[in-house]
Enzyme design. Sequence first.
Site, PDB file in Angstrom:
ATOM      1  CG  HIS A  22      -0.003   0.495  -1.918  1.00 35.94           C
ATOM      2  ND1 HIS A  22       1.145   0.375  -1.187  1.00 35.94           N
ATOM      3  CD2 HIS A  22      -0.356   1.801  -1.830  1.00 35.94           C
ATOM      4  CE1 HIS A  22       1.479   1.546  -0.683  1.00 35.94           C
ATOM      5  NE2 HIS A  22       0.575   2.429  -1.033  1.00 35.94           N
ATOM      6  NE  ARG A  52      -0.217   5.778  -5.297  1.00 33.51           N
ATOM      7  CZ  ARG A  52      -0.068   5.805  -3.988  1.00 33.51           C
ATOM      8  NH1 ARG A  52      -0.889   5.138  -3.206  1.00 33.51           N
ATOM      9  NH2 ARG A  52       0.909   6.499  -3.454  1.00 33.51           N
ATOM     10  N   GLY A 110      -4.853   5.831  14.863  1.00 26.92           N
ATOM     11  CA  GLY A 110      -5.154   5.459  16.247  1.00 26.92           C
ATOM     12  C   GLY A 110      -4.312   6.223  17.259  1.00 26.92           C
ATOM     13  N   GLY A 139      -5.868   0.200  17.736  1.00 28.63           N
ATOM     14  CA  GLY A 139      -4.936   0.616  16.690  1.00 28.63           C
ATOM     15  C   GLY A 139      -4.091   1.775  17.175  1.00 28.63           C
ATOM     16  NE  ARG A 176      -4.095   5.643  -0.226  1.00 29.31           N
ATOM     17  CZ  ARG A 176      -2.787   5.890  -0.329  1.00 29.31           C
ATOM     18  NH1 ARG A 176      -2.346   7.136  -0.443  1.00 29.31           N
ATOM     19  NH2 ARG A 176      -1.917   4.906  -0.324  1.00 29.31           N
ATOM     20  CD  GLU A 197      -4.999   1.019   4.162  1.00 26.95           C
ATOM     21  OE1 GLU A 197      -3.927   1.412   4.664  1.00 26.95           O
ATOM     22  OE2 GLU A 197      -5.058   0.143   3.285  1.00 26.95           O
TER      23      GLU A 197
HETATM   24  C1  LIG Z   1       4.749   0.469   1.810  1.00 28.14           C
HETATM   25  C2  LIG Z   1       3.700   1.544   1.977  1.00 28.14           C
HETATM   26  C3  LIG Z   1       4.021   2.867   1.752  1.00 28.14           C
HETATM   27  C4  LIG Z   1       3.068   3.865   1.887  1.00 28.14           C
HETATM   28  N1  LIG Z   1       3.406   5.167   1.659  1.00 28.14           N
HETATM   29  C5  LIG Z   1       2.463   6.122   1.807  1.00 28.14           C
HETATM   30  C6  LIG Z   1       2.786   7.502   1.598  1.00 28.14           C
HETATM   31  O1  LIG Z   1       3.907   7.850   1.269  1.00 28.14           O
HETATM   32  N2  LIG Z   1       1.813   8.425   1.776  1.00 28.14           N
HETATM   33  C7  LIG Z   1       0.543   8.080   2.144  1.00 28.14           C
HETATM   34  O2  LIG Z   1      -0.285   8.969   2.300  1.00 28.14           O
HETATM   35  N3  LIG Z   1       0.227   6.798   2.380  1.00 28.14           N
HETATM   36  C8  LIG Z   1       1.146   5.818   2.222  1.00 28.14           C
HETATM   37  N4  LIG Z   1       0.804   4.508   2.445  1.00 28.14           N
HETATM   38  C9  LIG Z   1      -0.519   4.197   3.030  1.00 28.14           C
HETATM   39  C10 LIG Z   1      -0.493   4.500   4.525  1.00 28.14           C
HETATM   40  O3  LIG Z   1       0.757   4.174   5.064  1.00 28.14           O
HETATM   41  C11 LIG Z   1      -1.553   3.732   5.299  1.00 28.14           C
HETATM   42  O4  LIG Z   1      -2.788   3.828   4.656  1.00 28.14           O
HETATM   43  C12 LIG Z   1      -1.705   4.318   6.709  1.00 28.14           C
HETATM   44  O5  LIG Z   1      -0.458   4.433   7.339  1.00 28.14           O
HETATM   45  C13 LIG Z   1      -2.645   3.472   7.542  1.00 28.14           C
HETATM   46  O6  LIG Z   1      -2.652   4.012   8.848  1.00 28.14           O
HETATM   47  P1  LIG Z   1      -3.691   3.483   9.921  1.00 28.14           P
HETATM   48  O7  LIG Z   1      -3.413   4.223  11.176  1.00 28.14           O
HETATM   49  O8  LIG Z   1      -5.055   3.548   9.350  1.00 28.14           O
HETATM   50  O9  LIG Z   1      -3.340   1.914  10.074  1.00 28.14           O
HETATM   51  P2  LIG Z   1      -1.973   1.165  10.491  1.00 28.14           P
HETATM   52  O10 LIG Z   1      -0.787   2.022  10.459  1.00 28.14           O
HETATM   53  O11 LIG Z   1      -1.965  -0.083   9.656  1.00 28.14           O
HETATM   54  O12 LIG Z   1      -2.200   0.784  11.989  1.00 28.14           O
HETATM   55  C14 LIG Z   1      -3.085  -0.227  12.373  1.00 28.14           C
HETATM   56  C15 LIG Z   1      -2.996  -0.394  13.878  1.00 28.14           C
HETATM   57  O13 LIG Z   1      -4.060  -1.212  14.282  1.00 28.14           O
HETATM   58  C16 LIG Z   1      -3.572  -2.272  15.088  1.00 28.14           C
HETATM   59  N5  LIG Z   1      -4.493  -3.386  14.861  1.00 28.14           N
HETATM   60  C17 LIG Z   1      -4.982  -3.850  13.695  1.00 28.14           C
HETATM   61  N6  LIG Z   1      -5.857  -4.840  13.908  1.00 28.14           N
HETATM   62  C18 LIG Z   1      -5.922  -5.009  15.239  1.00 28.14           C
HETATM   63  C19 LIG Z   1      -6.642  -5.867  16.079  1.00 28.14           C
HETATM   64  N7  LIG Z   1      -7.503  -6.778  15.608  1.00 28.14           N
HETATM   65  N8  LIG Z   1      -6.439  -5.774  17.409  1.00 28.14           N
HETATM   66  C20 LIG Z   1      -5.569  -4.869  17.930  1.00 28.14           C
HETATM   67  N9  LIG Z   1      -4.870  -4.013  17.180  1.00 28.14           N
HETATM   68  C21 LIG Z   1      -5.047  -4.085  15.848  1.00 28.14           C
HETATM   69  C22 LIG Z   1      -2.151  -2.491  14.662  1.00 28.14           C
HETATM   70  O14 LIG Z   1      -1.408  -3.078  15.712  1.00 28.14           O
HETATM   71  C23 LIG Z   1      -1.718  -1.047  14.373  1.00 28.14           C
HETATM   72  O15 LIG Z   1      -1.338  -0.432  15.568  1.00 28.14           O
HETATM   73  C24 LIG Z   1       1.755   3.511   2.271  1.00 28.14           C
HETATM   74  C25 LIG Z   1       1.426   2.178   2.490  1.00 28.14           C
HETATM   75  C26 LIG Z   1       2.386   1.193   2.309  1.00 28.14           C
HETATM   76  C27 LIG Z   1       1.966  -0.226   2.437  1.00 28.14           C
END
Ligand SMILES: Cc1cc2nc3c(=O)[nH]c(=O)nc-3n(C[C@H](O)[C@H](O)[C@H](O)COP(=O)(O)OP(=O)(O)OC[C@H]3O[C@@H](n4cnc5c(N)ncnc54)[C@H](O)[C@@H]3O)c2cc1C
Length: 636
Positions: free
Chosen positions: A400, A329, A44, A39, A434, A424
């Site tokens: 969401h 929410r 990540g 990730g 959340r 997440e």
């Molecule tokens: C439209 C939208 C708006 C939002 N706005 C806000 C906000 O304003 N404030 C807030 O706090 N939160 C917000 N959120 C929530 C927040 O954006 C996410 O919870 C957060 O960005 C998730 O980050 P992450 O690094 O955990 O995962 P992600 O950003 O989803 O990254 C996942 C990574 O894992 C990789 N990956 C996944 N599965 C695999 C696999 N099997 N093999 C290899 N790679 C894989 C992907 O390629 C990616 O690089 C929002 C969410 C959405 C949907």
Amino acid sequence: MLDARIPSGPIEQQWDKCRLEMKLVNPANRRKHSIIVVGAGLAGAAAAATLGQQGYTVQCFSYHDTPRRAHSIAAQGGINAAKNYRNDGDSIFRLFKDTVKGGDFRAREANVYRLAQISNNIIDQCVAQGVPFAREYGGLLDTRSFGGVQVSRTFYARGQTGQQLLLGAYQALEEQLAAGTVKMHIRSELLDVVIVNGKARGIVTRNLVTGEIECHAADLVVLATGGYSNVFYFSTNAKACNCTAIWRAHRRGALFGNPCFTQIHPTCIPLSSEHQSKLTLMSESLRNDGRIWVPKKKGDTRAANDIPENERDYYLERRYPGFGNLVPRDVASRNAKDVCDEGRGVGPHGQGVYLDFADAIHRLGLETVRERYGNLFDIYERITGEDAYTVPMRIFPAPHYTMGGLWVDYHLMSTIPGLFVAGEANFSDHGANRLGASALMQGLADGYFILPSVVPDYLASTTLDPVDTSHAAFTATKTEVADRIKALVAIKGKRSPDSFQRELGKLMWDECGMARSDAGLRKALARIPELREEFWHNLSIVGGDEELNQALENANRVSDFLELAELMCIDALDRTESCGGHFRVESQTPDGEAKRDDANFSFVSAWEWKGVGQAPVLNKEPLVFEHVPLAQRSYK
Ligand SMILES: Cc1cc2nc3c(=O)[nH]c(=O)nc-3n(C[C@H](O)[C@H](O)[C@H](O)COP(=O)(O)OP(=O)(O)OC[C@H]3O[C@@H](n4cnc5c(N)ncnc54)[C@H](O)[C@@H]3O)c2cc1C
């Protein structure tokens, strides 16, 4: 019994004490340790960059073609921190308390307190990276409010906060790529975790361009693979977001925490056609200035601007005068559903409520509103063809965010030693609901600050036998992965992966969405195994497995959703209380609010995999509330 490894002592000192007691790795020895980070979203990328900077040998994997494409880029509204720049009564303790209460008392206090503490470091870190947070006229960082709180603690970069934060993390990652401490594997999808002598020692991936199945070994594995809202098919998540990484780890022994805790966001653009493939979020920040209403009269088809003020029902302001449009929410979503169920919804299908900026434009002027939310208004216009500066936006709740995820202890380690989970993807600090702007805070806290402390401690205190990809465990896991792919391609049935995902998503939305009932969940639990059975007999994948094949990629992911969905329904059925986003219709207060059952459900549900179609085993982590006394949530 699950051991969350919460440090002893006063909550304010637990993290400092833990950091002091954890072991370190000598700088000269760090490069000898190899770490896999799966990730490259905020969690990540932050983790890989920071561990690389510390000197470890890091490999980072993403199925995207660049880390910048991670779903984090979509985050709009902002990131919380207890800086109290506004001097409006904020503090670390208040952020902690708001988060525990906002999560409806289903999160672990020690983790939430640490998150609130670290929140302030995140802002400093990102400012130092050059993240262009919004500033006031005098140059100070600006903040705004999000739901469920009465202070302004949300830092933002217009409606593009995730993008700007991700660029900051990406720059840090690029620096390490150039320095050679991190190696990036793009378009590489994790399909299994390799366990050697009970510890996570590597992964099996599929090269999405060539189809090649590859093995990668390391001393430990970090999963930062995002959430699983696409189990509902329609969600605000990017199309590719999926549960495969955490689900395959679950099948290898990692317990799954609170799978049924999912968040339905109140302000999304309503579905206009079943042929759509996703839903678009309108950031919660809009609720700072937008007023939510529906007509008082049922079936009122007049245009919004033709409905006089005294015939409008600003139902959130009426029902929750204390928080008004900024209730959390789950509360805002349920209320929107209720007024639509009453027949007062607006728009073509009656599945919408208004979010109106007329007052704000009158009070602040058009330019100020444009400055704060311009790009969101643009997105809205491009999708609906309506100008929200002159007519109210129409919004409706949509899936969401997933509070559930792999269970982790205070060190972010799953029940598989050496398998850490961040962002997440873990069951996280948000309990049953959340608060807005807290996901970015948690992902970056995990990536920049917590993993860089707990990972060295694991490396320094664990005996790790030399293991490489020639080990029998790699060969066996690789064979299983390859066989599963061959099996998918060989089915040669009639239905596309997408059609299965749509049907599953609709079932989950109807029976395990905003409201859940005993009868509905049982209905879903009867249908899901049938659908899974049909999937494995009637799936159609065009193309082969030794090439770029998006239908195959999707089929793989849908096969996991079909198993996860069942666990979500089992969890939702087991938890007969309502809490946060988990609303059991049988458990509500006389005025329709979620009614918790603290005597019987103050615990984290951590489920253990027993096989496809086999009953999973429930493990419980009891939750104790010493600092934020248990109370019925009230936003009135
Ligand atoms: C439209 C939208 C708006 C939002 N706005 C806000 C906000 O304003 N404030 C807030 O706090 N939160 C917000 N959120 C929530 C927040 O954006 C996410 O919870 C957060 O960005 C998730 O980050 P992450 O690094 O955990 O995962 P992600 O950003 O989803 O990254 C996942 C990574 O894992 C990789 N990956 C996944 N599965 C695999 C696999 N099997 N093999 C290899 N790679 C894989 C992907 O390629 C990616 O690089 C929002 C969410 C959405 C949907």
